[in-house]
Design a protein around this motif. Structure first.
Motif, mmCIF file in Angstrom:
data_model
loop_
_atom_site.group_PDB
_atom_site.id
_atom_site.type_symbol
_atom_site.label_atom_id
_atom_site.label_comp_id
_atom_site.label_asym_id
_atom_site.label_seq_id
_atom_site.Cartn_x
_atom_site.Cartn_y
_atom_site.Cartn_z
ATOM 1 N N ASN A 292 0.627 -1.001 -0.057
ATOM 2 C CA ASN A 292 0.414 0.361 0.150
ATOM 3 C C ASN A 292 1.006 1.198 -0.189
ATOM 4 O O ASN A 292 1.024 2.046 0.943
ATOM 5 C CB ASN A 292 -0.860 0.257 1.031
ATOM 6 N N PRO A 293 1.763 1.742 -0.657
ATOM 7 C CA PRO A 293 2.506 2.973 -0.816
ATOM 8 C C PRO A 293 1.948 4.077 -0.944
ATOM 9 O O PRO A 293 2.770 5.307 -0.786
ATOM 10 C CB PRO A 293 3.253 2.344 -2.192
ATOM 11 N N LYS B 136 -0.865 4.794 0.739
ATOM 12 C CA LYS B 136 -1.253 4.763 2.190
ATOM 13 C C LYS B 136 -2.493 4.968 2.191
ATOM 14 O O LYS B 136 -3.318 6.340 2.848
ATOM 15 C CB LYS B 136 -0.714 5.992 2.855
ATOM 16 N N ILE B 137 -3.526 3.915 1.442
ATOM 17 C CA ILE B 137 -5.166 4.408 1.088
ATOM 18 C C ILE B 137 -5.482 3.303 2.223
ATOM 19 O O ILE B 137 -5.426 2.629 2.291
ATOM 20 C CB ILE B 137 -5.162 3.817 -0.193
ATOM 21 N N SER B 138 -6.584 3.527 3.016
ATOM 22 C CA SER B 138 -6.813 3.327 4.067
ATOM 23 C C SER B 138 -8.788 3.393 3.678
ATOM 24 O O SER B 138 -9.225 2.301 4.610
ATOM 25 C CB SER B 138 -6.582 3.692 5.642
ATOM 26 N N GLU C 44 -8.834 9.073 1.602
ATOM 27 C CA GLU C 44 -8.119 8.615 1.512
ATOM 28 C C GLU C 44 -7.406 8.872 -0.328
ATOM 29 O O GLU C 44 -6.715 8.731 -0.767
ATOM 30 C CB GLU C 44 -6.350 7.522 1.862
ATOM 31 N N LYS D 101 -6.068 10.598 -5.532
ATOM 32 C CA LYS D 101 -5.831 9.613 -6.229
ATOM 33 C C LYS D 101 -6.474 9.326 -7.473
ATOM 34 O O LYS D 101 -7.127 10.204 -8.054
ATOM 35 C CB LYS D 101 -5.547 8.166 -4.943
ATOM 36 N N GLN E 231 -3.428 4.427 -8.504
ATOM 37 C CA GLN E 231 -2.871 3.521 -7.114
ATOM 38 C C GLN E 231 -3.906 3.002 -6.475
ATOM 39 O O GLN E 231 -3.572 1.970 -5.226
ATOM 40 C CB GLN E 231 -2.742 4.657 -6.220
#
Length: 320
Positions: free
Chosen positions: A174-175, A177-179, A183, A187, A237
């Protein structure tokens, strides 16, 4: 939640699409005869493919005489004509021969056919052509991980068979940083054009803009695989898809992706039929209820590791 497309076309265009498209028939091999009316007549019941994980469960199903008697008479002579869209594991995929449909949707179609004492023919069709094919009578029903939505209920009647939600696929680690949806602002997200994943992406985009954040850059593609390639290739992403499919793809080490569930997105998937084909709707609902109460339904789900999708009863047009 199904991310594959159903274009909003006029009725004439829908019928034209059906005429123009060429479906691939995925016929089963091997069969056994079984009586459907007290022994006076018999139909050929197809054996499940050997690579079908629930083959033993399916092959043990015998016709329900009461349901078979009330089903449309054409099923005894023409069999049950089913359409799906192969390439959406674990719901629909090809066996190693590259032509036989397996997965939960084909498994349930075969189980319903046996419960109704009918042969079954499963055809592979592009997703957009499936409802038109049902409306023109080319197929009896579509079972293709299709979300039961009010818009689709204007065209077909659904018997809901699972409850499923959406998920995100991101690169391993998860480079970006999507949670969750928050997020995704700023993107790039890939989706299947005109499906419910696109609707989710557009909803998340609107939420980002309303919060004064950067928009979501939405890339639209005709199929799930094309959308996934955007993530593995680094152009996007994340991609939105059904969580069961996301989890299946994340389990493949070659893809180097990981999955996360999108909470609150659960909705029913339905078996779609012509609204005026009431005998068939009742027969399919009865067959599914019989499979649920008899335990075969749970075994089919378990065979494909889909226990969490289970419904307690067959509901008609439960999508809201």
């Amino acid at each position: 939640m199904n991310i594959r497309t159903l274009s909003a076309l006029a009725a004439g265009a829908l019928l034209a699409a059906t005429t123009a498209c060429g479906a691939q028939s995925l016929d089963d091999g091997g069969a056994a005869a079984a009586p459907t009316d007290g022994g006076a007549a018999a139909v050929t019941l197809d054996q499940a493919p050997t690579e079908e994980k629930a083959a033993d469960v399916i092959n043990a199903i015998t016709p329900d005489q009461a349901l078979a008697a009330k089903a449309p008479a054409r099923l005894k002579t023409q069999g049950l004509k089913v359409v799906t869209s192969v390439g959406y594991p674990p719901m629909e995929l090809y066996a190693s021969d590259g032509k036989t449909a397996i997965g939960f949707d084909p498994a349930l179609a075969r189980a319903i056919a046996r419960k109704l004492g009918a042969k079954v023919t499963i055809s592979d069709e592009e997703f957009n052509s499936q409802i038109p094919g049902v409306l023109t009578g080319r197929y009896d029903f579509v079972i293709s991980s299709m979300s039961d939505t009010p818009e689709r209920q204007k065209q077909v009647t659904f018997v809901d068979y699972v409850q499923a939600g959406a998920g995100l696929l991101v690169k391993k680690g998860n480079p970006a940083k999507i949670s969750g949806p928050a997020e995704l602002c700023g993107k790039t997200v890939s989706v299947v054009d005109n499906g419910s994943s696109m609707e989710l992406a557009e909803q998340y985009d609107a939420d980002c803009k309303k919060a004064g954040k950067a928009a979501v850059n939405i890339l639209k593609f005709p199929g799930d695989q094309e959308a996934l390639i955007q993530v593995t290739g680094g152009r996007a992403q994340a991609t939105i898809t059904d969580y069961v499919v996301a989890a299946s793809k994340a389990a493949d080490p070659k893809l180097d992706v990981e999955a996360m569930a999108l909470d609150g997105t659960e909705s029913p998937w339905g078996i779609g039929m012509k609204p005026d084909d009431k005998e068939l709707v009742d027969a399919v609902k009865g067959a599914l209820d019989s499979l649920i109460t008899g335990g075969e339904y749970a075994k089919l789900l378990k065979a494909w590791n889909l226990d969490k999708l289970a419904v307690q009863s067959a509901v008609v047009n439960g999508g809201k």
